[in-house]
Design a protein around this motif. Structure first.
Motif, PDB file in Angstrom:
ATOM      1  N   THR B 131    -119.753 -73.529 -56.503  1.00  9.60           N
ATOM      2  CA  THR B 131    -120.714 -73.431 -57.622  1.00  9.60           C
ATOM      3  C   THR B 131    -122.057 -72.547 -56.815  1.00  9.60           C
ATOM      4  N   ASN B 132    -122.800 -71.896 -57.576  1.00  9.44           N
ATOM      5  CA  ASN B 132    -124.078 -71.299 -57.232  1.00  9.44           C
ATOM      6  C   ASN B 132    -123.878 -70.193 -56.328  1.00  9.44           C
ATOM      7  N   LEU B 133    -122.779 -69.466 -56.493  1.00 14.19           N
ATOM      8  CA  LEU B 133    -122.561 -68.215 -55.781  1.00 14.19           C
ATOM      9  C   LEU B 133    -122.359 -66.706 -56.860  1.00 14.19           C
ATOM     10  N   GLU B 134    -123.042 -65.812 -56.369  1.00  9.54           N
ATOM     11  CA  GLU B 134    -123.182 -64.689 -57.299  1.00  9.54           C
ATOM     12  C   GLU B 134    -121.784 -64.109 -57.645  1.00  9.54           C
ATOM     13  N   MET B 135    -120.790 -64.192 -56.537  1.00  9.14           N
ATOM     14  CA  MET B 135    -119.670 -63.950 -56.771  1.00  9.14           C
ATOM     15  C   MET B 135    -118.841 -64.654 -57.911  1.00  9.14           C
ATOM     16  N   ILE B 136    -119.237 -65.934 -58.387  1.00  9.68           N
ATOM     17  CA  ILE B 136    -118.425 -66.529 -59.335  1.00  9.68           C
ATOM     18  C   ILE B 136    -118.823 -65.718 -60.712  1.00  9.68           C
ATOM     19  N   LYS B 137    -119.688 -65.052 -60.937  1.00  8.92           N
ATOM     20  CA  LYS B 137    -119.850 -64.099 -62.158  1.00  8.92           C
ATOM     21  C   LYS B 137    -118.528 -63.191 -62.075  1.00  8.92           C
ATOM     22  N   GLY B 138    -117.772 -62.936 -61.236  1.00  3.83           N
ATOM     23  CA  GLY B 138    -116.840 -62.148 -61.135  1.00  3.83           C
ATOM     24  C   GLY B 138    -115.512 -62.580 -61.819  1.00  3.83           C
ATOM     25  N   ILE B 139    -115.755 -63.909 -62.133  1.00  3.17           N
ATOM     26  CA  ILE B 139    -114.380 -64.593 -62.667  1.00  3.17           C
ATOM     27  C   ILE B 139    -114.788 -64.700 -64.259  1.00  3.17           C
ATOM     28  N   ALA B 140    -113.712 -64.444 -65.030  1.00  2.06           N
ATOM     29  CA  ALA B 140    -113.960 -64.438 -66.715  1.00  2.06           C
ATOM     30  C   ALA B 140    -114.598 -65.578 -67.196  1.00  2.06           C
ATOM     31  N   GLY B 141    -115.614 -65.728 -67.748  1.00  3.40           N
ATOM     32  CA  GLY B 141    -116.231 -67.001 -68.374  1.00  3.40           C
ATOM     33  C   GLY B 141    -116.935 -67.798 -67.650  1.00  3.40           C
ATOM     34  N   HIS B 142    -117.294 -67.184 -66.498  1.00  4.76           N
ATOM     35  CA  HIS B 142    -118.119 -67.942 -65.493  1.00  4.76           C
ATOM     36  C   HIS B 142    -119.447 -67.246 -65.348  1.00  4.76           C
ATOM     37  N   GLY B 143    -120.498 -68.141 -65.270  1.00  4.80           N
ATOM     38  CA  GLY B 143    -121.959 -67.729 -64.778  1.00  4.80           C
ATOM     39  C   GLY B 143    -122.136 -68.515 -63.369  1.00  4.80           C
TER      40      GLY B 143
END
Lengths: 213, 213, 213, 213
Positions: B131-143
C-alpha cells in the motif's frame, strides 16, 4: 581442408549464431572482459569462438572450425593490429569433454556473477542444490520437485588444467547439464544450441534465486 | 479454417505485438529460458505464443490462433530442426481462465525474479499486500491509499494442473488483476494488451519495492 | 594544424571508437550524468572526449586531438545551443599521466557504482585487494592466485588537482593497471583500446564480486 | 492555433527528443507502467508528454503543446483503440511550477526505484542529504564537499494535489534542482533538456549510492 557445401552452410550458420548469442550474453554480464565462450556442433564439425577476444564484437570470420576429435581444420583470418592473432580457446578441451561424454550439440562457458556467487554460498561445498522452482523444469530430465544438483569443481591456474576435473564431474553427475567452477563460472551444454542456451538461462536464474533467498 | 479479412488483420497485428513485447520482456528477465508467455484477444479470436520456445526470438508465424472457447483454429508452421515442433502453451487453460472469468483482452505470464521473491517474503503467506505507493495507481480500480492485494497459490508439478487453483483465486479476489504462483511467477491480465502490459510492469515494480524495503 | 593522411585515418577511427564504446559504457552505468571519459592514442596523436557532455550521445566531431605532450592540435566544432562550447576534459592531465608513465595506448575513466563502492568497503583503506578469481587473469601480468591490488587515492574538489596523487600511485604500484579514486570512480588504461576496455570490464567485475561477497 | 515556422521547428525537435529520451528512461526503469513524464520548453512554448500512456512507445504526434502559462494550444491526434484518447499529464501543474519558479528549460518526472527508496531510508525525513561524492558536481551550484540536499514532500491521492507542496519545496530549497515525493518518485529540472537529463542521472546515482552504503 575443403568443406562440403552442406558443411559450409552448417558452419556458416553456427558462426553467425555464436556472434549473435555472445552479443546477448555480453549484455547479461556473462562474457565481459573477453571471458566466457561458446561452441556449436555443425553437421559433423565443431565451430568454436577464439580465446581472449571481445566476445560481443566477434564476426563469423573469427571462428575456428574443428573436426569432431577436436583438431583444427580452419583457422580464422587474423585481423590487423591492435587485434591479436587468433588463438584457439583454452576451453577447447573442456568443450570437447561435453561433446564426447554427453553427445552435446553445443557448449557454453559463462563468467556470470550469479554462477560465481553460487560457488561461494558455501565456499567448501562440492555441489550446488536447488529444488521447488518452476525454472528447474527448463533443465533436461528435471521436474519441479526434483533436486537440481550441479557439481562444483575447484579452479586451476590454467583453464586447460581443468579438463580432468571437469570430465570426472560430468561422469559423476550424469543428470547434470552443467558444471560450476569455483570463483570462475559455469560450463553448460545441451543437445542443440537452443537447449544449451535455454539451460544456461535457467541455471543462471536458479543461481540468482538461491543467492537472493 | 478460413479467417475473415478483419480477423486476419487483427490476428496479424496481435502476432506481431506478442513477438515485439516478448523481446522486451526477455531483456527484463521475465521470459528467459523459454519460460513465461503471452496471449492477446484479436477480434473474437485469441492469439497465443507457443510453449517451450525462446520467447525473445519468436516470429509471428510461430503463434497459435484459438477460438474464444480455446480450441485451436490455426497451428503454426513447424520450423526446421533444431527447432521443436510447435506446441500449444501449457498455460493455455490458465490464459483462458482470465479471458472467461474477467473478460480480459490480453494475458501475460512472467517468471520475473521479483515475482518469485514476492512469494517467498513469507513462504506460507497466501496473499501479497502493498500500500501507499504511487505505482499502485497503475492497477485498475486502485488508488494510492488502497491495499493492493495479490493472491498467492501453490505451484504444481504440471502447469495445466494449476488451472483450478488459479480460477478459484481469480474468483476470490475480484479486485486483483494478477495471481502469483509460489516459486514460479505471476499471471497478469488487462482489458487490452496495453493495460495487461502496464499492470504487469506496475506489479513487478511493487514486488521489487517490497523486496528492497 | 595539418594532419597526414595516416594521422587522419587513425584519429578518425579512434574518434568513432570512443563514441561507440562510450555508448556501451553508458548502458553499464559508467558514464552517466556526463561523467567519465575516454582517450585513445592514434598514430603519434591522442584523441580525447570532451568534458561535461552526454557521453552516450557524442559524435566523432566532438573529439579533441592532442599531440603526445598533451597540447591541443584540433578543437572540436561547437554545436549550436543548448549544447555548451567544447571543453577539454578536466581528466586530461590524468589521462596524460598513464600515457607518459606507462606508455598506455588508451585510458578510460568510469564513475561505475561498483568502483565507488570498492573504495567504501573500508573507507580508510589505501588499497583494494582481491585474489582467487578467474577474471583476475584479464589484468595484464596477473594470474589466478595473484593478489590483484589497486591503489585508492583520496578525491579532490577539482579533478585536475588529482594529478599528483594519481602519478604517485601509478609509480608506486607498477603492476596495477588502474587507480581508484575514493567516492569518485576509477582510471584504467591498457596498451591498446582493446586491452584498456578489457581491463576496465575485468576490474569492474572484481569490484562487484568483492561487494557481493 | 497557428505556430510560426520557428515554433514549429522548435516544438518538432522537442517532441522527437522527448520520445527518444523516454525510451532510454524506460530501459532504466524510470517510466515503466506508463508512469513518469517529461516536458521541454521550445521557443516560447512548452511541449509535454501525455498522461497514462506507454512512455517508451510514444511518437512525436502524441505530444501536447502549451503556451508558457500552461494553456493547451495543440492537442495530439487520438490514436485508434485500444489506445485511450490523449490526456494532458496530471503532472502539468507540477511541471509548470519548475518553469515558473525556476525558469527551467525542461522538467522530468521519474518513478525510479532509487528515488522511491531514497524517500524510505528514513520514512519520516523531510530531506535527502548526501555529500563527498564526485557526481554531486553534476548538480548545478554544487561542489564535491557540499551537502547536496533534496527536499522530500509527502505524496497525495491525486498528482495535481501535490502542486502546493511542490511549489513550497521549490521555494524553500533554492539550491535544489529536484524534489522527491515520498513513495512516488522525483521531479528534476534544468535550464535545458541536457541539464535536466544530466541532473536526473546524477541524482539517481546519488540516491543509489546512499542506498548501497
Amino acid at each position: 581442408m575443403q568443406l562440403t557445401d552442406e558443411q559450409t552452410a552448417a558452419t556458416d550458420e553456427a558462426k553467425q549464431l555464436i556472434c549473435e548469442l555472445c552479443h546477448t550474453f555480453y549484455l547479461q554480464g556473462w562474457v565481459g572482459g573477453t571471458g566466457g565462450g561458446m561452441s556449436i556442433k555443425a553437421d559433423s564439425l565443431i565451430v568454436m569462438a577464439p580465446s581472449g577476444v571481445q566476445k560481443e564484437r566477434m564476426i563469423p570470420a573469427d571462428m575456428f572450425v574443428l573436426d569432431k576429435e577436436g583438431n583444427v581444420l580452419i583457422d580464422p583470418i587474423a585481423r590487423p593490429g591492435p587485434y591479436k592473432p587468433p588463438k584457439l580457446s583454452e576451453c577447447s578441451p573442456l568443450f570437447m569433454a561435453a561433446y564426447e561424454l554427453r553427445g552435446a550439440g553445443a557448449v557454453m562457458h559463462s563468467h556470470s556473477l550469479n554462477a560465481v556467487m553460487a560457488t561461494l554460498l558455501d565456499p567448501s561445498a562440492t555441489e550446488f542444490t536447488v529444488t521447488n522452482l518452476e525454472m528447474i523444469k527448463g533443465i533436461a530430465g528435471h521436474g519441479y520437485y526434483d533436486n537440481c544438483i550441479v557439481p562444483i569443481i575447484e579452479n586451476t591456474a590454467r583453464e586447460c588444467e581443468l579438463t580432468d576435473r571437469l570430465r570426472q564431474a560430468i561422469k559423476s553427475y550424469p543428470k547434470s547439464q552443467a558444471v560450476l567452477v569455483r570463483r570462475h563460472g559455469v560450463y553448460v551444454w545441451g543437445n542443440t544450441w537452443i537447449q544449451a542456451k535455454t539451460q544456461a538461462e535457467c541455471y543462471d536464474y536458479l543461481f540468482e534465486v538461491q543467492q537472493s533467498s
